[in-house]
Enzyme design. Structure first.
Site, mmCIF file in Angstrom:
data_model
loop_
_atom_site.group_PDB
_atom_site.id
_atom_site.type_symbol
_atom_site.label_atom_id
_atom_site.label_comp_id
_atom_site.label_asym_id
_atom_site.label_seq_id
_atom_site.Cartn_x
_atom_site.Cartn_y
_atom_site.Cartn_z
ATOM 1 N N ASP A 35 -27.051 43.275 21.687
ATOM 2 C CA ASP A 35 -27.179 44.741 21.711
ATOM 3 C C ASP A 35 -28.494 45.197 21.083
ATOM 4 O O ASP A 35 -29.005 44.538 20.174
ATOM 5 C CB ASP A 35 -25.992 45.350 20.950
ATOM 6 C CG ASP A 35 -25.738 46.790 21.351
ATOM 7 O OD1 ASP A 35 -26.424 47.292 22.267
ATOM 8 O OD2 ASP A 35 -24.864 47.417 20.734
ATOM 9 N N ASN A 83 -21.446 48.756 32.283
ATOM 10 C CA ASN A 83 -22.895 48.866 32.512
ATOM 11 C C ASN A 83 -23.236 49.296 33.947
ATOM 12 O O ASN A 83 -24.343 49.765 34.200
ATOM 13 C CB ASN A 83 -23.606 47.544 32.196
ATOM 14 C CG ASN A 83 -23.667 47.220 30.721
ATOM 15 O OD1 ASN A 83 -23.764 46.056 30.326
ATOM 16 N ND2 ASN A 83 -23.613 48.233 29.848
HETATM 17 C C1 FPP Z 1 -27.463 45.758 25.549
HETATM 18 O O1 FPP Z 1 -28.518 46.503 24.984
HETATM 19 C C2 FPP Z 1 -27.968 44.756 26.475
HETATM 20 C C3 FPP Z 1 -27.642 44.661 27.807
HETATM 21 C C4 FPP Z 1 -26.724 45.619 28.465
HETATM 22 C C5 FPP Z 1 -28.225 43.655 28.692
HETATM 23 C C6 FPP Z 1 -28.439 42.278 28.112
HETATM 24 C C7 FPP Z 1 -29.433 41.616 28.951
HETATM 25 C C8 FPP Z 1 -30.445 40.829 28.520
HETATM 26 C C9 FPP Z 1 -30.625 40.416 27.113
HETATM 27 C C10 FPP Z 1 -31.439 40.413 29.534
HETATM 28 C C11 FPP Z 1 -31.591 38.958 29.742
HETATM 29 C C12 FPP Z 1 -30.322 38.242 29.973
HETATM 30 C C13 FPP Z 1 -30.252 37.055 30.602
HETATM 31 C C14 FPP Z 1 -28.959 36.364 30.649
HETATM 32 C C15 FPP Z 1 -31.425 36.427 31.234
HETATM 33 P P1 FPP Z 1 -28.553 48.068 25.233
HETATM 34 O O2 FPP Z 1 -29.369 48.317 26.455
HETATM 35 O O3 FPP Z 1 -27.173 48.627 25.285
HETATM 36 O O4 FPP Z 1 -29.299 48.574 23.948
HETATM 37 P P2 FPP Z 1 -29.140 50.000 23.249
HETATM 38 O O5 FPP Z 1 -27.752 50.045 22.667
HETATM 39 O O6 FPP Z 1 -30.200 49.947 22.178
HETATM 40 O O7 FPP Z 1 -29.397 51.056 24.270
#
Ligand code: FPP
Length: 262
Positions: A35, A83
């Site tokens: 996250d 998501n």
């Molecule tokens: C949450 O952060 C993250 C995600 C929804 C996506 C996770 C994906 C990756 C780390 C990309 C690479 C993955 C692979 C397997 C190659 P958020 O966007 O919710 O962060 P925020 O809470 O700060 O908005």
């Protein structure tokens, strides 16, 4: 993932030294809610996808580190059922990122003996992602060093509902006696029934929710929250989380004396 919970699920290991200390106990299965990508990007006045792109570097680090430490299973929450409701450009950007990484990391998986597995409602994914996942799953299916499980289009409630549906259908067909359904037989209908439950669940960016991740399997997991945003999640911070886990006293509902045989 099954519901088996035993103390032996945590192996004592002579782990390599890092962050100045040896790890006392290495979990068999680590699950991570990655996250903070969006906040990482926002702080730098960058588009959110840049946060995800940099988050992919942390993915590579934890995969390599888990393999090096002998952690047998690593589950990463890459994309939740919720998501799908994000802005279309972010969803599209993430899907492209998954394709790129699945393409570029196959060599790393093969070199390190890592089997890739996907869990979730993959039917909702674009064909390009499904095909790349299927290719990597097939190419790595005989690897025995570690299982890297990508939770994509994954929701814990969806997983439980599909398990209940399968059991109900089996009951209607007369194959299952509803009175005989147990926790163990239920767990056999989860997405990956052969995978043991996580011992440790790490969530980054100081958030303390489970967010529909592995609702069944996390029943006895130790939860460690890291204040670090996922793209900044370093090897040292990962080791700090593992050391917090090693210092926890897991009792699985028993007394201290029962667990330690005193
Ligand atoms: C949450 O952060 C993250 C995600 C929804 C996506 C996770 C994906 C990756 C780390 C990309 C690479 C993955 C692979 C397997 C190659 P958020 O966007 O919710 O962060 P925020 O809470 O700060 O908005």
């Amino acid at each position: 993932m099954g519901s088996e919970v035993t103390e032996s699920s945590v192996a004592s290991a002579e782990a390599p030294k890092a962050a100045g200390a040896a790890l006392a106990a290495v979990p068999r299965h680590v699950a991570i809610i990655m996250d903070g990508n969006g906040r990482w990007a926002k702080r730098r006045f960058l588009p959110r996808i840049e946060g995800h792109r940099n988050g992919a570097k942390s993915v590579r680090m934890v995969v390599e580190e888990c393999r090096r430490l002998g952690i047998r299973y690593l589950t990463l929450f890459a994309f939740s059922t919720e998501n799908w409701r994000r802005p279309q450009d972010e969803v599209g950007g993430l899907m492209s990122l998954f394709v790129q990484h699945l393409e570029s990391e196959l060599g790393l998986l093969l070199k390190n003996g890592i089997r890739l597995r996907a869990m979730g409602d993959t039917s909702r994914l674009p064909a390009s992602v499904r095909e790349m996942l299927a290719r990597n799953e097939e190419r790595t299916k005989d690897m025995t060093g570690m299982d890297l499980i990508l939770a994509v289009s994954y929701g814990g409630r969806d997983e439980l509902v599909q398990a209940a549906r399968k059991l109900a259908e089996a009951a209607r067909a007369g194959e299952v006696d509803p009175a005989a359904i147990s926790g163990e037989s239920f767990a056999r209908h989860l997405y990956l029934p052969d995978v043991p439950d996580p011992d440790l669940m790490i969530r980054t960016s100081d958030e303390t929710r489970i967010s529909n991740f592995l609702l069944w399997q996390l029943a006895y997991a130790e939860i460690v929250v890291s204040p670090v945003l996922w793209p900044d999640f370093s090897r040292d911070e990962f080791h700090r989380c593992l050391n917090v886990f090693a210092g926890r006293n897991r009792r699985f509902g028993l007394t201290q004396e029962q667990v330690h045989g005193a």
